[in-house]
Design an enzyme around this catalytic site. Sequence first.
Site: not given
Length: 463
Positions: A219, A268
């Site tokens: 990724k 986050e």
Amino acid sequence: MIQTELKELGLAVEEAVTAARSKQDSQLLSFTEPVPAIDPISFFANGFSFDGGRIFWGNAAGSLMLAGAGEACALTASGNNRFEQMESKWKKIIQEAIIHNPQRKPGTGPIAFGGFSFDPAKPVTSLWKSFPDSKLRIPAYLLTVVNGKHYLTSNIVVNQDDRSADIEQRLEKERRLLLSATTLPDGPFVSSKSEVEPLAWKQLVRQATETIKQGGTEKIVLARELRVQFSDKANVAPVLNALTDSQTNSYIFAFENGDDCFLGATPERLVKIEDKKLLSTCLAGTAPRGITEAEDNRIGQQLLTDKKNRSEHQFVVEMIKKAVSACCEQVRVPDEPVLYPLKNLQHLYTPVEAVLHDGYTILDIVKQLHPTPALGGLPSEESVAFIREHEHLDRGWYGAPIGWLDAFQNGEFAVAIRSALIQGDHASLFAGCGVVKDSNPEEEYQETNIKFTPILSVLGGQS
């Protein structure tokens, strides 16, 4: 740390002056006291004229807000060991400081607030010229609102030739200004906006997918920039006010340096530590909110069962669990994620809880966790190397840790996403997405458009 029980600021100043003369060197005095309720954004607005810049922080739970004006002192660091440098400098300052803080509430007293760049090895461009690789600031004045109680901390650097009466007079004048009520000006209005090389960015997504298919990585997170022009010089305070009102369940942050201000509303959390108890957040996998409750539930269920998003989320879970386990005991991670709703978006969410081992600090955890797979990729070293070589954007502090730590080993850092760098009458907005082997460039492009929405809406760009 020299803890004083003097209940009057004037007496504490005299003690600091005496200490400075005795050691023939400057002395940091930190004095915390309860104050009447005042809006932290008013406090932030009133600090506009103070040398050194302003800071702002509001946690996702709404239980803690920080607003700072001016700079008592600052810590900077660079290179691969920047976290260790910061830890060493912070410990030295606290060891030598005179601190009056009987409340000892998290976020009161001398705190260091600031952030780090995403990649210290990436060459810096003029876009981030006002932001060093790493900087933590001890504000001259700090308003802390914790669980509805208001505290003012005055951090004063006293020199050996200072006079107590002069310091007290200045402090009284500045404290009255900061604690006065104020009316916020109007927010900015976007007169035009332009994407930075969208076609080239989509081509980069294709290149990343090919790299992943060849087995180099699993990724790669790619970010892009949107530039906006305002009709006039932007005032930051009303932007923070709008973010606080609209972006619930998010961390609201601002760090002003020179004429530039980096701010945002990020969902986050990187890590929180309070009384050695650690909480981290795995937040990866994104979908829009629905217009109706039924549509919202349908989109949420699709997100919970989507193979790409679940895979992306699990990358983050495994990495954070491993990083936290290196410094903690009693690590607890749920088996399945849940939905984390925001105004414009919803995410997959898994909390990680643990207890910090003796001898470790929040900066040790920050070093272990940054960059998470949600902002860099997996494996980290290979994905960040791809970003460093191929991504056109200078991320600066975007996607990196931003937050605070106090003198009693409490603190909290978030990941600086959903953000903008405001520079006078224009700004750069940043958004990214995780690319895997079957990613579609157009779909990833649309995902970044969705992620621009929270910050663009409060800048007058769209509703």
